[in-house]
Each structure stands twice: as structure tokens, then as C-alpha cells.
Enzyme design. Structure first.
Site, PDB file in Angstrom:
ATOM      1  N   TRP A  26       0.825  -1.214   0.000  1.00 31.03           N
ATOM      2  CA  TRP A  26       0.000   0.000   0.000  1.00 31.03           C
ATOM      3  C   TRP A  26       0.856   1.260   0.000  1.00 31.03           C
ATOM      4  O   TRP A  26       0.353   2.349  -0.234  1.00 31.03           O
ATOM      5  CB  TRP A  26      -0.918  -0.001   1.228  1.00 31.03           C
ATOM      6  CG  TRP A  26      -0.202   0.242   2.537  1.00 31.03           C
ATOM      7  CD1 TRP A  26       0.893  -0.428   3.015  1.00 31.03           C
ATOM      8  CD2 TRP A  26      -0.527   1.214   3.535  1.00 31.03           C
ATOM      9  NE1 TRP A  26       1.258   0.052   4.248  1.00 31.03           N
ATOM     10  CE2 TRP A  26       0.409   1.061   4.599  1.00 31.03           C
ATOM     11  CE3 TRP A  26      -1.513   2.186   3.659  1.00 31.03           C
ATOM     12  CZ2 TRP A  26       0.368   1.861   5.747  1.00 31.03           C
ATOM     13  CZ3 TRP A  26      -1.550   2.970   4.802  1.00 31.03           C
ATOM     14  CH2 TRP A  26      -0.599   2.811   5.831  1.00 31.03           C
ATOM     15  N   ASP A  27       2.159   1.113   0.241  1.00 30.40           N
ATOM     16  CA  ASP A  27       3.079   2.252   0.183  1.00 30.40           C
ATOM     17  C   ASP A  27       2.840   3.045  -1.102  1.00 30.40           C
ATOM     18  O   ASP A  27       2.914   4.274  -1.119  1.00 30.40           O
ATOM     19  CB  ASP A  27       4.542   1.769   0.142  1.00 30.40           C
ATOM     20  CG  ASP A  27       4.924   0.833   1.281  1.00 30.40           C
ATOM     21  OD1 ASP A  27       4.071   0.041   1.694  1.00 30.40           O
ATOM     22  OD2 ASP A  27       6.079   0.890   1.732  1.00 30.40           O
ATOM     23  N   LYS A  60       3.002   0.312  15.964  1.00 32.04           N
ATOM     24  CA  LYS A  60       4.185   0.325  15.102  1.00 32.04           C
ATOM     25  C   LYS A  60       4.247   1.606  14.288  1.00 32.04           C
ATOM     26  O   LYS A  60       5.304   2.194  14.095  1.00 32.04           O
ATOM     27  CB  LYS A  60       4.129  -0.895  14.176  1.00 32.04           C
ATOM     28  CG  LYS A  60       5.325  -1.045  13.257  1.00 32.04           C
ATOM     29  CD  LYS A  60       5.185  -2.262  12.356  1.00 32.04           C
ATOM     30  CE  LYS A  60       6.392  -2.450  11.454  1.00 32.04           C
ATOM     31  NZ  LYS A  60       6.172  -3.461  10.415  1.00 32.04           N
ATOM     32  N   GLN A  61       3.083   2.013  13.755  1.00 27.48           N
ATOM     33  CA  GLN A  61       3.066   3.136  12.808  1.00 27.48           C
ATOM     34  C   GLN A  61       1.692   3.800  12.836  1.00 27.48           C
ATOM     35  O   GLN A  61       0.697   3.162  13.191  1.00 27.48           O
ATOM     36  CB  GLN A  61       3.367   2.626  11.414  1.00 27.48           C
ATOM     37  CG  GLN A  61       2.319   1.657  10.891  1.00 27.48           C
ATOM     38  CD  GLN A  61       2.855   0.773   9.790  1.00 27.48           C
ATOM     39  OE1 GLN A  61       3.243  -0.353  10.043  1.00 27.48           O
ATOM     40  NE2 GLN A  61       2.862   1.279   8.564  1.00 27.48           N
ATOM     41  N   GLU A 105       0.916  -2.589  12.305  1.00 23.20           N
ATOM     42  CA  GLU A 105       1.158  -4.037  12.263  1.00 23.20           C
ATOM     43  C   GLU A 105       1.499  -4.623  13.634  1.00 23.20           C
ATOM     44  O   GLU A 105       1.855  -5.794  13.729  1.00 23.20           O
ATOM     45  CB  GLU A 105       2.267  -4.350  11.261  1.00 23.20           C
ATOM     46  CG  GLU A 105       1.837  -4.058   9.832  1.00 23.20           C
ATOM     47  CD  GLU A 105       2.842  -4.532   8.792  1.00 23.20           C
ATOM     48  OE1 GLU A 105       3.971  -4.876   9.160  1.00 23.20           O
ATOM     49  OE2 GLU A 105       2.473  -4.548   7.609  1.00 23.20           O
TER      50      GLU A 105
END
Ligand code: BGC
Length: 780
Positions: free
Chosen positions: A361-362, A592-593, A488
Site C-alpha cells: 500500500w506504500d 508500530k506506525q 502491524e
């Protein structure tokens, strides 16, 4: 890297003034050249020493079995790994009887410069051989942005103080030996000799090798031709075998004399074309390049980049390092997407083999936003690639018992390559991310043909997925259970707010698209009942909220999980996924993000200012940034809620991810999403740019250290220039019809060439949010 003493800070180039073999692999990534079709890592011309030899062709991969200790229904059986194709970069040099190898003799000077305006990588060095002969080697390399199959090298050797006898071997080499993988899941699988020989040729100045892969059935050809200028003593010969084709030049140089070689290399590959057809393809590309010649290729490169910088440059006063980093970022993102042409943009571009060369998806959520505003044509190409992979995505949905299409979490050719469900297919949000990219592209370009031919189908098939993944509860609320959001370190959660909000937008966009394109909708079998179901699901979408804490929940129940023991986690235990079991990460509050914070950026319309500020502070203390996709998003939202200083620190982290090798894995390739995120942190962060109701809305505010930020955008065929200083913003229409925008919510029409200037309102100050223990971003 640029904090390393051999790298200098310059506005338009990346310069390394000495060669440090400890960071050679990182330097190969930052000096990688690519056009999105062909990629060459910045390996030294002579091939060795190297960190990771790398020549890549977008889409060229090999399959490998994915064995499972305990198999399960629907697990992908075959993985894909990008392969290091035939290396056309190699030019070996023998000085008298000593191979030019920087590890021997004396390297008197060594400089490499990546010039971001010319697109050339230049190397100049002086070397004294162990026997005492000194040469100056100058090489300049390009991967053509205008002729996508072509790369070229101009290589010069000059004798400096004695007569020398030279042998130059210019080669095509297949199946280079690669360093062994180290067990980090982000590194690629290493395949031994993935290329099987089909044909080799060496004839005069011309070389060719054709190979095929054993399992993926791809045929790969590389060809080269040479032009030599040297003293009369110069002679040449050539030879080839299965994996090497070599053009050898011998010459004798007196001090001050030079031998110059121009090497033109072409690449081609196909999964369907015959050997003669692929052979002809590379020969034809080479014929075209021969007509242009070295100078012609270099001139075209400059022209292409001049046009890019005119529509995409970002200027910064007050931070020379960020100025360099954002141009470096723009250059590499352009390289990754420029000529990808109906292929994926891998998360490392074509700069390394990290993540097996997969795209995630980046692409849609990080890279395409930048490209939509600067190089919109390449966005349409990537989305057409997604459309071309719909058959595999439909099959995947059927396997999972779902409707519509389920796009792969990670892939090269369109089939799912993730063998780990919780951080693989379960990250269904990628489907809404693709839909979001379609909507963004169409609304910022007005490209109706694309919407009709590609957009509608992508929106319909992803909307179908959401309708079948989710369900209405007895009270009518719509839930999407058992999916993984962007974070994640949480998996298989119910009602991930990001996923639900993006799915809601996806469902609504599908309704709008079939209303505008009735025929296409009907051809896809969409009827009123189906659109009504999409509308209902969107209207009833659940967004979990913890009323006791007054914050949105990342997913249902998230805020009731135990908080991770940050104080008891030593700094060397980051990234956590390499030191703790997923089961423990999944059941605790540790992020995580950016996840809910990303939802507030992409779906800012559903949160009010106070909610944004509270949510931001809450999630900030839990987010460890173990993914390079986080800092840029945190920069954007920190800026929106008024933490400009913090946003600036996060900008630094995103911008220097590779230049400072912050995740210690730049050797495997660049973090293209974070590079793109540098632009986003500046334009959406300090420029405060959002798209709302079809209009661009700006809320610009600079952190104290930046004195000026200026950027150019392509919007609906216009070119808009925005220049922000601490007290005001000037909007100038550089090209095109008048454009309606908003400045802090106030309508403004930009027309003519003279700037429209608006003042910056005062910022609301709020208490500084806290980060997890030990995870405060580096202060700029
Ligand atoms: C991130 C994903 C990302 C992938 C590839 C992972 O570490 O968590 O969000 O897509 O890297 O960049």
C-alpha cells in the site's frame, strides 16, 4: 550518510567526497539510478568491492515455494522475489598488470556526485596501483528517463605520471554471486543463479546475453554496444559464454593521454515473446540509443528533469539539510515511478532487493499522492497496472469467500505473496487505499477517460469487497471485523477505524462513479439494489470511540488493552518485531506506525479540531515508529494540531530515513514511501494542504526554523505556486485558467500571474504530547 563526514550538504546534489567501505551498501542505494523500468544500484564500475550488486527490471522475478509448517486453506503457495538481472554496469580495468581495485594500491581521491538536475551519477578518482602507476578514472552513468530500455556509461581513464598499458573489460554478467541473507524479514530471499542461459553473443563492439527464469517463465535480454576513443595503440576484441559477454580494449597511454569508452546498454524482458522477438527488442532499443549518442541521452535527461523540477520543486530557506533531502526524495520518487508504465512501484523502487522487490500500500497511500500533484500521468499508469491484476484479485476474493476483488498485500505480478495472514491479506485496507488513489487522481486531473475505463471498475470491485467483508448488526450498525489496519503491532481486530473510514469513502466513491458512468456500472452488473447496499453500509459504518477517555479507538476495544512496558524496553530492542513475539505485541497498546493518526489525515472531515488534538496526544504516547511509514504522517498531524516543533522533528526523521540510514537497512534499498512522505510532511504538514469538497484547502504554518517554504503543484491542468513565510502565504497561478482554492477555509480565486497574499492566523497552543519512553524523535 550525509551526517557521515564524506557527504556534503548541497541544494542540488548528493556528493560523497571519499569512499568508506563500511557504508558501501548504503551508498549503492542512495546513488541508485532508475527510471521505474530499469534500475541500477550505485555499484562501483569495476563491480567489486560491493555491498549488494543490483540491476533490476520492473516485474522480473522468480517464484519460490512457500512451505508452511502447518498449512491452511487459502494460504498462498508460491512466493515471488525480484532477481538481480544481467549486470550491464561492469567495466573492469587493468593498469599494467594490476586490477583496479580500491582495496589495493592507494586511492588518492574518490568522489561521487549524484546531480539531481542532470540525472547523472559522476565518479572521479585517482588511484596508484601497488606497482606505482597512477590513473584518473572518470565515469558518468545514466539510466535514461526518455528511452526506458536504455542505460549508459561514459568511462575515461587518464594516465597521470607514467606510461601505462591498460586493459578495459566492459561486460554483461548474469548470475552474479550475492551476499547471503541475514534472517531479517525485510531482506529478500537469495536465489542461486536464477537466470538460465539461452543465447550469448559478442561481435565486434556488440554484446548480448539472453536468459530465462526457470519457474516464472520470463525471458530477459541485455545488449550493449561501445564507442571507443583512444590513442592509435588501442585495440579491441570480444568474447562471450553463457553468463558473460565481454568487450576488451587494450591501449597504451602516455601521461596526459586518455582512453574513453561509451557503453550503451539496453534491456528487455517478456513473459510471452519469443527469443527472436526479445532479441530484436533490445537491439532496436540500442539502435535508438546509438542515434542519440551519449550527449543526446544526457541532453534528453536534463530536459526531462528540467520539466520535472519546474512542476515539482520544493524550496526551503532555513534548513539546508532538509532542502537537499527533499530534492533527493523527489528525485528518487520520480525515478521509481517515471517509466514504471503499467507495472508496480515496489516499496524500494528499483534501488535494492529489500522486501523481495514487492509493492505494498506504500504505493497508493504514500507515493501516488506526491506523483498526483507532480507527475499525474505516472499515477494513471500504476492504477492501470492494478486494473490489469484484477483477475488475480477476483480469484483471491473467491478463495476467501468474498465478493469483488481482494488485492494482494504484497506482490510483484498481482498475486498475493504474503504467507503471514495477520500482516498480509488481513490488511484489507489496501483495497480502500487503491480506491482512494483513484478518487484523488480523478479529482485532481479531471481525467474522465481514466475514470470510465479504469476507475469505475476498481471502485466497484473494491466496494463489493467491503460490502461482503462487513455486516450490519441487529441495530443496523455496519462492522468490518477481523482485519488488520496500518499498525502491524495490532492484528485481526474488529472495526479498525482507519479501515472502516477508508472503506466508507470507497463505498461512497463507487456509488458516485456508477452514477456518473451508468453504462460501465451496468456492464459490471451493478444495479440499484447493490448501490443502495453500499450507501447503507457507508451510512452505518462504525467508528469506535472510547467515551471515558474521550478518544477514538484505533479498533474496537483497543484502549482497554494493557499498555506496553515502554520504560522496561531497552533501546536496542527496537524494532520490537525483531525482539518480541507478535502475540505479545498484538494484545498490548503499542503502535508500530500511524494508524488512527493516519485516519485523521486521510479522513480529516470526520474529526473535529478538538478530537484531532486529543486523539493525536493519546496515540503519540503509544507509537514507536518501527515502520518508516510513520514519521511523515505524524509530522502532518502534529502540524495540523499545532505542534509545529514536533512536526519539524518528524519531518527530519522522514527526510533523513535513508540519508542517515535511520532504520539501519538502507543497504537493502531506499524507503520510497518515507521519501515521498518528506514531500507530504512539507506540503500537507506545513503547507496544511488538504483536498476538501473538490477544492484544495491550505492552512500553512511554518516551524520557527524554516524561514520560507515554496512548492509547485499540478492541479486540474493548472500549475499553482505556493510560497509560505512566517506571517503570510502567496499563491500564484503559473499556468492555466483561474483556480478556486481556500486559505484557512476562506475561498480564494487565484488567477493571472500576480500572487494573492493572505496572512497566517495565530496558532492555538496546546501542551506538548509525549512519546513512548526512549522514542522521542531526534531534535532538529
Ligand atoms: C510496514 C508496512 C509497509 C511495509 C513495506 C512494513 O514495515 O509496517 O506498512 O507497507 O513495511 O514498506
Amino acid at each position: 550518510m550525509i551526517s557521515h563526514s564524506s557527504f556534503t550538504v548541497e541544494p542540488w546534489s548528493l556528493r560523497e567526497t571519499g569512499l568508506d567501505l563500511d557504508v558501501i551498501a548504503q551508498s549503492e542505494s542512495v546513488f541508485a539510478l532508475s527510471n521505474g523500468h530499469v534500475g541500477w544500484r550505485g555499484n562501483l564500475d569495476e563491480g567489486e568491492p560491493h555491498g549488494l550488486p543490483g540491476s533490476y527490471l520492473n516485474g522480473v522475478h522468480e517464484l519460490h515455494p512457500m512451505p508452511y509448517a502447518e498449512a491452511g486453506y487459502g494460504f498462498p503457495e508460491s512466493g515471488q522475489t525480484v532477481i538481480n538481472v544481467t549486470d550491464g554496469k561492469i567495466i573492469r580495468l587493468l593498469v599494467d598488470d594490476e586490477p583496479f581495485d580500491v582495496r589495493y594500491g592507494r586511492l588518492r581521491s574518490h568522489e561521487r556526485v549524484l546531480d539531481l538536475r542532470s540525472g547523472l551519477l559522476q565518479r572521479t578518482c585517482e588511484w596508484t596501483s601497488p606497482a606505482g602507476s597512477t590513473v584518473r578514472v572518470r565515469s558518468t552513468r545514466l539510466v535514461s528517463l526518455t528511452q526506458r530500455a536504455i542505460a549508459a556509461i561514459s568511462y575515461e581513464v587518464e594516465a597521470l605520471d607514467t606510461d601505462i598499458r591498460l586493459v578495459v573489460q566492459s561486460e554483461l554478467v548474469a548470475n552474479e554471486q550475492l551476499p547471503q541473507a541475514d534472517g531479517d524479514p525485510r531482506v529478500s530471499a537469495v536465489l542461486e543463479s536464477p537466470l538460465q542461459p539461452e543465447e550469448h553473443l559478442a561481435e565486434g563492439t556488440r554484446l548480448r546475453l539472453v536468459h530465462c527464469t526457470a519457474l516464472s517463465g520470463l525471458r530477459v535480454a541485455a545488449a550493449a554496444d561501445h564507442l571507443v576513443h583512444g590513442p592509435p595503440s588501442t585495440e579491441a576484441s570480444s568474447e562471450s559464454n553463457d553468463d558473460t559477454s565481454r568487450f576488451t580494449i587494450t591501449s597504451e597511454l602516455a601521461p596526459g593521454e586518455t582512453l574513453r569508452l561509451v557503453k550503451l546498454v539496453s534491456y528487455g524482458w517478456s513473459g510471452v515473446r519469443s527469443l527472436p522477438a526479445v532479441r530484436d527488442q533490445v537491439e532496436a532499443a540500442l539502435a535508438g540509443a546509438r542515434v542519440s549518442g551519449w550527449q543526446g541521452l544526457a541532453d534528453e535527461q536534463r530536459e526531462y528533469l528540467d520539466a520535472f523540477w519546474a512542476r515539482a520543486d520544493v524550496e526551503i530557506d532555513g534548513d539546508a539539510q532538509i532542502q537537499q533531502a527533499v530534492r533527493f526524495a523527489l528525485f528518487h520518487v520520480l525515478q521509481a515511478g517515471a517509466r514504471a508504465e503499467q507495472r508496480a512501484i515496489p516499496s524500494k523502487g528499483l534501488t535494492g532487493s529489500g522486501y523481495d522487490g514487492h509493492s505494498f500500500w506504500d504505493t497508493e497511500s504514500f507515493v501516488l499522492p506526491l506523483l498526483t500533484y507532480t507527475s499525474p500521468d505516472s499515477v494513471a499508469e500504476v492504477l492501470r497496472w492494478r486494473q490489469a491484476t484484477l483477475p488475480a484479485a477476483r480469484d483471491r476474493a473467491r478463495t476467501l469467500g468474498l465478493r469483488g476483488a481482494t488485492f494482494p498485500w504484497r506482490t510483484i505480478d498481482g498475486s498475493e505473496c504474503s504467507g503471514y495472514w495477520p500482516a498480509g491479506t488481513a490488511a484489507f485496507h489496501i483495497n480502500a487505499d487503491i480506491a482512494d488513489a483513484v478518487v484523488r487522481y480523478v479529482s485532481l486531473t479531471g481525467d474522465e477517460d481514466f475514470e470510465r475505463e479504469t476507475g469505475v471498475e476498481l471502485l466497484v470491485e473494491t466496494a463489493r469487497l467491503w460490502r461482503s467483508t462487513g455486516h450490519h448488526d441487529p441495530d443496523g450498525h455496519f462492522h468490518i471485523d477481523g482485519v488488520t489496519g496500518p499498525d502491524e503491532y495490532s492484528a485481526i481486530s474488529d472495526d479498525n477505524a482507519y479501515t472502516n473510514l477508508m472503506a466508507q469513502a470507497n463505498l461512497r466513491a463507487a456509488v458516485d462513479a456508477v452514477e456518473r458512468h451508468v453504462e460501465q456500472g451496468a456492464a459490471l452488473g451493478v444495479d440499484d439494489e447493490e448501490t443502495a447496499a453500499w450507501r447503507d453500509a457507508a451510512a452505518a459504518m462504525t467508528v469506535p470511540y472510547d467515551s471515558a477517555l474521550g478518544v477514538h479507538e484505533q479498533s474496537a476495544g483497543f484502549t482497554r488493552h494493557q499498555v506496553w512496558d515502554f520504560a522496561g524496553t531497552p533501546p536496542e530492542h527496537y524494532p520490537l518485531m525483531l525482539h518480541y513475539p507478535y502475540f505479545d505485541l498484538y494484545r498490548k497498546q503499542v503502535i508500530k506506525q500511524a494508524d488512527l493518526v493516519l485516519a485523521m489525515f486521510f479522513r480529516g472531515d470526520v474529526f473535529d479540531d478538538e478530537q484531532k488534538a486529543r486523539n493525536f496526544a493519546y496515540y503519540e504516547q503509544l507509537t514507536v515508529r518501527d515502520s518508516s511509514l510513520s514519521a511523515c504522517v505524524q509530522a502532518v498531524m502534529a502540524a495540523e494540531v499545532g505542534h509545529l516543533r514536533l512536526a519539524y522533528d518528524y519531518l527530519g526523521e522522514a527526510a533523513l530515513m535513508d540519508l542517515n540510514d535511520l532504520e539501519n537497512n538502507t543497504r537493502d534499498g531506499l524507503h520510497i514511501a518515507s521519501l515521498a512522505g518528506t514531500w507530504t510532511a512539507l506540503v500537507a504538514g506545513f503547507g496544511g494542504m488538504r483536498q476538501r469538497d473538490g477544492l484544495l484547502d491550505f492552512a500553512p504554518r511554518l516551524p520557527e526554523k524554516l524561514k520560507r517554504l515554496a512548492f509547485t503543484l499540478q492541479v486540474l491542468g493548472r500549475r499553482l505556486h505556493v510560497e509560505i513565510t512566517d506571517s503570510q502565504t502567496a499563491y500564484t497561478l503559473v499556468e492555466g485558467e483561474p483556480l478556486d482554492i481556500r486559505h484557512f477555509g476562506q475561498p480564494l480565486t487565484v488567477s493571472g500571474k500576480s500572487p494573492q497574499t493572505r496572512p497566517t492566523p495565530a496558532v492555538i497552543t496546546r501542551p506538548a504530547p509525549e512519546q513512548p519512553h526512549g522514542r522521542v524523535p531526534r531534535r532538529r
